[in-house]
Design a protein around this motif. Sequence first.
Motif, PDB file in Angstrom:
ATOM      1  N   GLU A   1     -12.461  17.088   1.155  1.00  0.00           N
ATOM      2  CA  GLU A   1     -12.200  15.799   1.780  1.00  0.00           C
ATOM      3  C   GLU A   1     -12.698  14.623   0.946  1.00  0.00           C
ATOM      4  OE1 GLU A   1     -13.599  16.037   5.781  1.00  0.00           O
ATOM      5  OE2 GLU A   1     -11.958  17.354   6.390  1.00  0.00           O
ATOM      6  N   SER A   2     -13.850  14.762   0.334  1.00  0.00           N
ATOM      7  CA  SER A   2     -14.386  13.657  -0.452  1.00  0.00           C
ATOM      8  C   SER A   2     -13.561  13.431  -1.713  1.00  0.00           C
ATOM      9  CB  SER A   2     -15.850  13.905  -0.815  1.00  0.00           C
ATOM     10  OG  SER A   2     -15.961  14.955  -1.731  1.00  0.00           O
ATOM     11  N   GLU A   3     -13.084  14.517  -2.303  1.00  0.00           N
ATOM     12  CA  GLU A   3     -12.246  14.389  -3.503  1.00  0.00           C
ATOM     13  C   GLU A   3     -10.913  13.745  -3.165  1.00  0.00           C
ATOM     14  OE1 GLU A   3     -13.913  18.165  -6.140  1.00  0.00           O
ATOM     15  OE2 GLU A   3     -12.460  18.513  -4.546  1.00  0.00           O
ATOM     16  N   LEU A   4     -10.378  14.063  -1.991  1.00  0.00           N
ATOM     17  CA  LEU A   4      -9.151  13.411  -1.546  1.00  0.00           C
ATOM     18  C   LEU A   4      -9.383  11.922  -1.313  1.00  0.00           C
ATOM     19  CD1 LEU A   4      -7.302  15.699   1.033  1.00  0.00           C
ATOM     20  CD2 LEU A   4      -6.460  14.892  -1.170  1.00  0.00           C
ATOM     21  N   GLU A   5     -10.461  11.604  -0.613  1.00  0.00           N
ATOM     22  CA  GLU A   5     -10.743  10.210  -0.286  1.00  0.00           C
ATOM     23  C   GLU A   5     -10.953   9.365  -1.538  1.00  0.00           C
ATOM     24  OE1 GLU A   5     -13.988  10.434   2.397  1.00  0.00           O
ATOM     25  OE2 GLU A   5     -12.760  11.171   4.062  1.00  0.00           O
ATOM     26  N   ALA A   6     -11.477   9.987  -2.588  1.00  0.00           N
ATOM     27  CA  ALA A   6     -11.679   9.259  -3.843  1.00  0.00           C
ATOM     28  C   ALA A   6     -10.345   8.792  -4.426  1.00  0.00           C
ATOM     29  CB  ALA A   6     -12.416  10.140  -4.842  1.00  0.00           C
ATOM     30  N   LEU A   7      -9.267   9.504  -4.118  1.00  0.00           N
ATOM     31  CA  LEU A   7      -7.952   9.138  -4.630  1.00  0.00           C
ATOM     32  C   LEU A   7      -7.384   7.891  -3.963  1.00  0.00           C
ATOM     33  CD1 LEU A   7      -6.262  12.670  -4.786  1.00  0.00           C
ATOM     34  CD2 LEU A   7      -7.469  11.465  -6.610  1.00  0.00           C
ATOM     35  N   PHE A   8      -7.963   7.510  -2.806  1.00  0.00           N
ATOM     36  CA  PHE A   8      -7.421   6.379  -2.051  1.00  0.00           C
ATOM     37  C   PHE A   8      -8.094   5.058  -2.404  1.00  0.00           C
ATOM     38  CE2 PHE A   8      -7.310   9.880   1.357  1.00  0.00           C
ATOM     39  CZ  PHE A   8      -6.210  10.471   0.769  1.00  0.00           C
TER      40      PHE A   8
ATOM     41  N   GLN B   1       1.707   6.716  -5.201  1.00  0.00           N
ATOM     42  CA  GLN B   1       0.262   6.535  -5.039  1.00  0.00           C
ATOM     43  C   GLN B   1      -0.511   7.302  -6.109  1.00  0.00           C
ATOM     44  OE1 GLN B   1      -2.302   8.905  -2.984  1.00  0.00           O
ATOM     45  NE2 GLN B   1      -3.710   7.551  -4.089  1.00  0.00           N
ATOM     46  N   LEU B   2      -0.098   8.539  -6.381  1.00  0.00           N
ATOM     47  CA  LEU B   2      -0.798   9.344  -7.381  1.00  0.00           C
ATOM     48  C   LEU B   2      -0.557   8.824  -8.791  1.00  0.00           C
ATOM     49  CD1 LEU B   2      -0.288  12.975  -6.002  1.00  0.00           C
ATOM     50  CD2 LEU B   2      -2.141  11.365  -5.547  1.00  0.00           C
ATOM     51  N   LYS B   3       0.645   8.345  -9.039  1.00  0.00           N
ATOM     52  CA  LYS B   3       0.931   7.775 -10.353  1.00  0.00           C
ATOM     53  C   LYS B   3       0.102   6.520 -10.608  1.00  0.00           C
ATOM     54  CE  LYS B   3       5.540   9.356 -11.692  1.00  0.00           C
ATOM     55  NZ  LYS B   3       6.913   8.910 -12.060  1.00  0.00           N
ATOM     56  N   GLU B   4      -0.151   5.773  -9.548  1.00  0.00           N
ATOM     57  CA  GLU B   4      -0.972   4.574  -9.685  1.00  0.00           C
ATOM     58  C   GLU B   4      -2.397   4.946 -10.093  1.00  0.00           C
ATOM     59  OE1 GLU B   4      -2.163   1.659  -6.321  1.00  0.00           O
ATOM     60  OE2 GLU B   4      -0.285   0.904  -7.160  1.00  0.00           O
ATOM     61  N   VAL B   5      -2.924   6.026  -9.498  1.00  0.00           N
ATOM     62  CA  VAL B   5      -4.247   6.521  -9.885  1.00  0.00           C
ATOM     63  C   VAL B   5      -4.211   7.012 -11.339  1.00  0.00           C
ATOM     64  CG1 VAL B   5      -6.026   8.251  -9.419  1.00  0.00           C
ATOM     65  CG2 VAL B   5      -4.820   7.170  -7.513  1.00  0.00           C
ATOM     66  N   TRP B   6      -3.174   7.756 -11.646  1.00  0.00           N
ATOM     67  CA  TRP B   6      -2.979   8.300 -13.002  1.00  0.00           C
ATOM     68  C   TRP B   6      -3.003   7.172 -14.047  1.00  0.00           C
ATOM     69  CZ3 TRP B   6      -1.985  13.238 -15.074  1.00  0.00           C
ATOM     70  CH2 TRP B   6      -1.324  13.308 -16.291  1.00  0.00           C
ATOM     71  N   GLN B   7      -2.357   6.057 -13.711  1.00  0.00           N
ATOM     72  CA  GLN B   7      -2.258   4.949 -14.655  1.00  0.00           C
ATOM     73  C   GLN B   7      -3.514   4.078 -14.672  1.00  0.00           C
ATOM     74  OE1 GLN B   7       0.953   2.207 -13.838  1.00  0.00           O
ATOM     75  NE2 GLN B   7       0.814   1.223 -15.840  1.00  0.00           N
ATOM     76  N   GLU B   8      -3.959   3.635 -13.486  1.00  0.00           N
ATOM     77  CA  GLU B   8      -5.034   2.640 -13.428  1.00  0.00           C
ATOM     78  C   GLU B   8      -6.431   3.261 -13.533  1.00  0.00           C
ATOM     79  OE1 GLU B   8      -4.700  -0.218 -10.344  1.00  0.00           O
ATOM     80  OE2 GLU B   8      -2.530  -0.425 -10.542  1.00  0.00           O
ATOM     81  N   ALA B   9      -6.627   4.405 -12.923  1.00  0.00           N
ATOM     82  CA  ALA B   9      -7.956   5.033 -12.958  1.00  0.00           C
ATOM     83  C   ALA B   9      -8.115   5.946 -14.169  1.00  0.00           C
ATOM     84  CB  ALA B   9      -8.208   5.818 -11.669  1.00  0.00           C
ATOM     85  N   ASP B  10      -7.031   6.664 -14.506  1.00  0.00           N
ATOM     86  CA  ASP B  10      -7.121   7.631 -15.594  1.00  0.00           C
ATOM     87  C   ASP B  10      -6.669   7.056 -16.938  1.00  0.00           C
ATOM     88  OD1 ASP B  10      -7.904   9.415 -13.629  1.00  0.00           O
ATOM     89  OD2 ASP B  10      -5.875  10.164 -13.308  1.00  0.00           O
ATOM     90  N   GLY B  11      -5.982   5.910 -16.891  1.00  0.00           N
ATOM     91  CA  GLY B  11      -5.545   5.276 -18.130  1.00  0.00           C
ATOM     92  C   GLY B  11      -4.432   6.007 -18.846  1.00  0.00           C
ATOM     93  N   LEU B  12      -3.571   6.688 -18.082  1.00  0.00           N
ATOM     94  CA  LEU B  12      -2.486   7.471 -18.680  1.00  0.00           C
ATOM     95  C   LEU B  12      -1.127   6.861 -18.350  1.00  0.00           C
ATOM     96  CD1 LEU B  12      -3.860  11.021 -17.798  1.00  0.00           C
ATOM     97  CD2 LEU B  12      -4.007   9.853 -20.006  1.00  0.00           C
TER      98      LEU B  12
ATOM     99  N   VAL C   1       0.862  -1.187   0.000  1.00  0.00           N
ATOM    100  CA  VAL C   1       0.000   0.000   0.000  1.00  0.00           C
ATOM    101  C   VAL C   1       0.894   1.232   0.000  1.00  0.00           C
ATOM    102  CG1 VAL C   1      -1.783   1.279   1.244  1.00  0.00           C
ATOM    103  CG2 VAL C   1      -1.818  -1.232   1.249  1.00  0.00           C
ATOM    104  N   ASN C   2       0.756   2.040  -1.022  1.00  0.00           N
ATOM    105  CA  ASN C   2       1.578   3.248  -1.130  1.00  0.00           C
ATOM    106  C   ASN C   2       1.142   4.305  -0.123  1.00  0.00           C
ATOM    107  OD1 ASN C   2       3.160   2.453  -3.493  1.00  0.00           O
ATOM    108  ND2 ASN C   2       1.253   2.651  -4.632  1.00  0.00           N
ATOM    109  N   HIS C   3       2.088   5.153   0.266  1.00  0.00           N
ATOM    110  CA  HIS C   3       1.750   6.256   1.154  1.00  0.00           C
ATOM    111  C   HIS C   3       0.742   7.184   0.471  1.00  0.00           C
ATOM    112  CE1 HIS C   3       4.430   5.646   4.530  1.00  0.00           C
ATOM    113  NE2 HIS C   3       4.007   6.785   5.043  1.00  0.00           N
ATOM    114  N   PRO C   4      -0.378   7.496   1.103  1.00  0.00           N
ATOM    115  CA  PRO C   4      -1.355   8.422   0.506  1.00  0.00           C
ATOM    116  C   PRO C   4      -0.703   9.762   0.193  1.00  0.00           C
ATOM    117  CG  PRO C   4      -2.264   7.358   2.449  1.00  0.00           C
ATOM    118  CD  PRO C   4      -0.809   7.018   2.415  1.00  0.00           C
ATOM    119  N   GLY C   5      -0.934  10.253  -1.017  1.00  0.00           N
ATOM    120  CA  GLY C   5      -0.385  11.540  -1.410  1.00  0.00           C
ATOM    121  C   GLY C   5       1.030  11.475  -1.947  1.00  0.00           C
ATOM    122  N   SER C   6       1.641  10.285  -1.949  1.00  0.00           N
ATOM    123  CA  SER C   6       3.003  10.162  -2.467  1.00  0.00           C
ATOM    124  C   SER C   6       2.976  10.085  -3.989  1.00  0.00           C
ATOM    125  CB  SER C   6       3.678   8.911  -1.893  1.00  0.00           C
ATOM    126  OG  SER C   6       3.046   7.739  -2.405  1.00  0.00           O
ATOM    127  N   GLN C   7       4.143  10.228  -4.592  1.00  0.00           N
ATOM    128  CA  GLN C   7       4.233  10.162  -6.043  1.00  0.00           C
ATOM    129  C   GLN C   7       3.765   8.804  -6.571  1.00  0.00           C
ATOM    130  OE1 GLN C   7       8.162   9.930  -8.071  1.00  0.00           O
ATOM    131  NE2 GLN C   7       7.516  11.802  -9.127  1.00  0.00           N
TER     132      GLN C   7
END
Length: 405
Positions: A256-263, A221-232, A213-219
């Motif tokens: 807060e809800s927008e942040l939580e969606a990233l997790f 973690q965000l890159k994982e969202v960028w790749q898997e959720a955003d398809g980039l 589990v990546n640290h929330p807010g780390s590079q």
Amino acid sequence: MVRSKALARCGLVLLSLWLCIHSVPIGVEKAKEKPEADTLDAPKSADTGLHYDRYLREVIEYLEKDPHFREKLKNANMDDIKQGKLAKELDFVHHNFRTKLDELKREEMNRLRMLIKAKHDNMDHQALLKQFEHLNHMNPHTFEVEDLDRLIQSATKDLENFDQKHHDEFKRYEMMKEHERRERLKKMSEEDRQKEEQHYEEMKKKHASHPKVNHPGSQDQLKEVWQEADGLDPEDFDPKTFFKMHDSNGDGFFDESELEALFAKELEKVYDPKNEEDDMVEMEEERLRMREHVMNEVDTNKDRLVSLGEFLAATKKEEFLEKSEWETLDQNPFYTEEEMREYEQQLANEEKDINHKSAELQKQREELEKKQEELNAQRVELKQVNSGTLRCYRYTMIFFSSLSE
């Protein structure tokens, strides 16, 4: 989660109150000299968890419609709010809106009176007074500067303590769960107890064996969202673009809800509602921990929002490159054994009190039943006496009647 989104147009000020409320901005035509205090639709936002939630949101929505007050909101800061300067601007709010605020206060007073009437027998004096802290109940008819100041101060204090109350409730939930497990074990045979303990340990190990589990807010973690959720492509990761893509309401902030969606992706690694070993209550606690971690790292002005500037500044810190695994709840004890003993002692005391009250009520019931039996016996006896007296009277009348003949 109970509190979801912040007031979009009150972002620069009332968000400093930690009023994490979802509210759609309402346009005001500046050309109108006399704004219309139209009927306020029921707010569509999620509940803040405060007992005066609806009153709070409706007051904010009406104040936001006033051009003068709206302008002050844009320029005020947290010190203005805490020192009551913002509340004093109520004196300049248009009469139409002041009238609607008066109505809202009267409705809230009526609601509180009904609430207190319903709960009066089970509430102490301090609890009763606490229900009225967010308004001046000595003046039940009009909404004044003191009412706005009290509403701001109460909401600030209550929402500051909201997360801690959630943590405390979660700890009690976990201790109750363990207490019930121990009580079940006491009632089992030795063989069944061993099987249950073995199954319990297997479920714990199964739950703990999850991907990193990546640290929330780390590079990472965000890159994982960028790749898997955003398809980039993660190699093309751009913080500014990422922020704009996930600022779902386009207000220039992560609430807060927008942040939580990233997790979501990180939480899915640990929790699955289909698995016996995964507790969804624990998942919500994990989500709250992640959000608190990011807010502590990124939200520099402590308004419970992350602006684009704060977000970009955070991506330049060393912490953003954090590679170590996030410690999930299963790696951190929820409570100490001493806390567990204190909790079980509290339960034992509560059970003792309940048993004592139950015994007292049973005793009162038996006494009442005994008195009822005595009353019934007296009633029967009185009926018999009256019946005998009536017969005697009849015989006497017959006797005198025969003499007269």
